[in-house]
Design a protein around this motif. Structure first.
Motif, mmCIF file in Angstrom:
data_model
loop_
_atom_site.group_PDB
_atom_site.id
_atom_site.type_symbol
_atom_site.label_atom_id
_atom_site.label_comp_id
_atom_site.label_asym_id
_atom_site.label_seq_id
_atom_site.Cartn_x
_atom_site.Cartn_y
_atom_site.Cartn_z
ATOM 1 N N ASP A 235 0.815 -1.213 0.000
ATOM 2 C CA ASP A 235 0.000 0.000 0.000
ATOM 3 C C ASP A 235 0.850 1.266 0.000
ATOM 4 O O ASP A 235 0.379 2.334 -0.394
ATOM 5 N N ALA B 122 -1.063 1.520 -5.628
ATOM 6 C CA ALA B 122 -2.510 1.632 -5.430
ATOM 7 C C ALA B 122 -3.177 0.739 -6.471
ATOM 8 O O ALA B 122 -2.631 0.525 -7.560
ATOM 9 N N ILE B 123 -4.336 0.200 -6.127
ATOM 10 C CA ILE B 123 -5.083 -0.605 -7.084
ATOM 11 C C ILE B 123 -5.696 0.329 -8.119
ATOM 12 O O ILE B 123 -6.345 1.315 -7.772
ATOM 13 N N ALA B 124 -5.458 0.056 -9.380
ATOM 14 C CA ALA B 124 -5.954 0.917 -10.458
ATOM 15 C C ALA B 124 -7.474 0.873 -10.520
ATOM 16 O O ALA B 124 -8.068 -0.207 -10.640
ATOM 17 N N GLN B 125 -8.114 2.021 -10.405
ATOM 18 C CA GLN B 125 -9.563 2.103 -10.477
ATOM 19 C C GLN B 125 -10.051 2.188 -11.915
ATOM 20 O O GLN B 125 -11.143 1.743 -12.243
ATOM 21 N N ASP B 126 -9.220 2.779 -12.758
ATOM 22 C CA ASP B 126 -9.587 2.988 -14.159
ATOM 23 C C ASP B 126 -8.575 2.267 -15.057
ATOM 24 O O ASP B 126 -7.391 2.615 -15.062
ATOM 25 N N ASP C 106 -6.395 4.474 -17.183
ATOM 26 C CA ASP C 106 -5.509 5.439 -16.532
ATOM 27 C C ASP C 106 -4.114 5.309 -17.142
ATOM 28 O O ASP C 106 -3.552 4.214 -17.235
ATOM 29 N N ALA D 28 -1.629 3.472 -15.036
ATOM 30 C CA ALA D 28 -1.890 2.075 -14.673
ATOM 31 C C ALA D 28 -0.957 1.145 -15.443
ATOM 32 O O ALA D 28 -0.689 1.354 -16.626
ATOM 33 N N GLN E 151 -9.461 -6.415 -2.650
ATOM 34 C CA GLN E 151 -10.729 -5.880 -3.141
ATOM 35 C C GLN E 151 -10.499 -4.899 -4.287
ATOM 36 O O GLN E 151 -9.737 -3.939 -4.166
ATOM 37 N N GLY E 152 -11.121 -5.182 -5.429
ATOM 38 C CA GLY E 152 -11.028 -4.292 -6.576
ATOM 39 C C GLY E 152 -9.854 -4.549 -7.499
ATOM 40 O O GLY E 152 -9.714 -3.879 -8.534
ATOM 41 N N MET E 153 -8.993 -5.526 -7.159
ATOM 42 C CA MET E 153 -7.814 -5.789 -7.985
ATOM 43 C C MET E 153 -8.222 -6.452 -9.304
ATOM 44 O O MET E 153 -8.964 -7.434 -9.324
ATOM 45 N N ARG E 154 -7.736 -5.882 -10.424
ATOM 46 C CA ARG E 154 -7.947 -6.486 -11.738
ATOM 47 C C ARG E 154 -6.781 -7.408 -12.051
ATOM 48 O O ARG E 154 -5.623 -7.049 -11.839
#
Length: 206
Positions: A136, A140-144, A147, A150, A186-189
């Motif tokens: 962390d 950071a986990i890429a939200q987009d 991006d 990313a 959580q949220g990791m692609r």
């Protein structure tokens, strides 16, 4: 193993003393067995017996769950006050209600959404390796996915970036386990490539 066919509840005292290797192997396997094979005392052959028991465990520590592929088999409950032992639960009524639900066709397993909620809840009780904690700070986990910052990176590449920032003393027990933990964030692609799994992340210094 024999107790699983004879008892309704098996208590594992001081769960934190059970090693991660035992958690991920032996315990993970027996917790989900529908039946067990055992030889009764003075028996002459091995029998297949229906599994009756469920498991509970106690610990004075909170970082106790060590399965990198997800701790969906546990539900962590943290006590906030002493247990009231002056009142005896009505076990007969509890079992009657459970039996009636089953007879009415009530689902007795967790669906996918509930399993994801359990894993998210249990994240607070997971054993955190140094590499997990430093992730962390560095990423950071890429939200987009579009991006420009990313990147699709392997577990080894992510760990290498962390190690360069933290120092050569940082070690990881297994890159496979580290990758499994990344996959369960959580949220990791995640996507599979010819060279292995890659994860979509953003560098903190990007």
């Amino acid at each position: 193993m024999l107790a699983m066919s004879q008892q309704l509840l098996i208590n594992l005292d001081e769960f934190n003393q059970i090693s991660p290797r035992v958690q991920q192997g032996f315990l993970k396997n027996i917790i989900q067995l529908p039946s067990i094979k055992a030889k009764r005392p003075y028996g002459t052959r091995i029998e297949e017996l229906p599994r009756k028991a469920s498991f509970i465990a106690t610990s004075n520590m909170t970082d106790i769950l060590a399965d990198p592929s997800g701790n969906r088999r546990f539900i962590g409950i943290e006590l906030t006050a002493p247990i009231d032992t002056t009142r005896v639960p009505n076990h007969r009524q509890l079992f009657a209600q459970a039996l009636q639900l089953l007879r009415n066709g009530h689902r007795c397993w967790f669906d996918k959404a509930e399993t994801e909620q359990i894993m998210l809840w249990n994240h607070r009780y997971e054993v955190q390796e140094p590499a997990d904690q430093y992730f962390d700070l560095c990423f950071a986990i890429a939200q987009d996915p579009f991006d420009e910052n990313a990147e699709w990176m392997s577990a080894a590449e992510i760990f290498d970036v962390i190690k360069r920032k933290v120092g050569a003393s940082l070690k990881v027990n297994s890159l496979i386990s580290f990758g499994r933990k990344l996959a369960n964030l959580q949220g990791m692609r995640r996507r599979k490539c010819e060279t292995g799994a890659r994860y979509l992340v953003v560098r903190r210094d990007a």
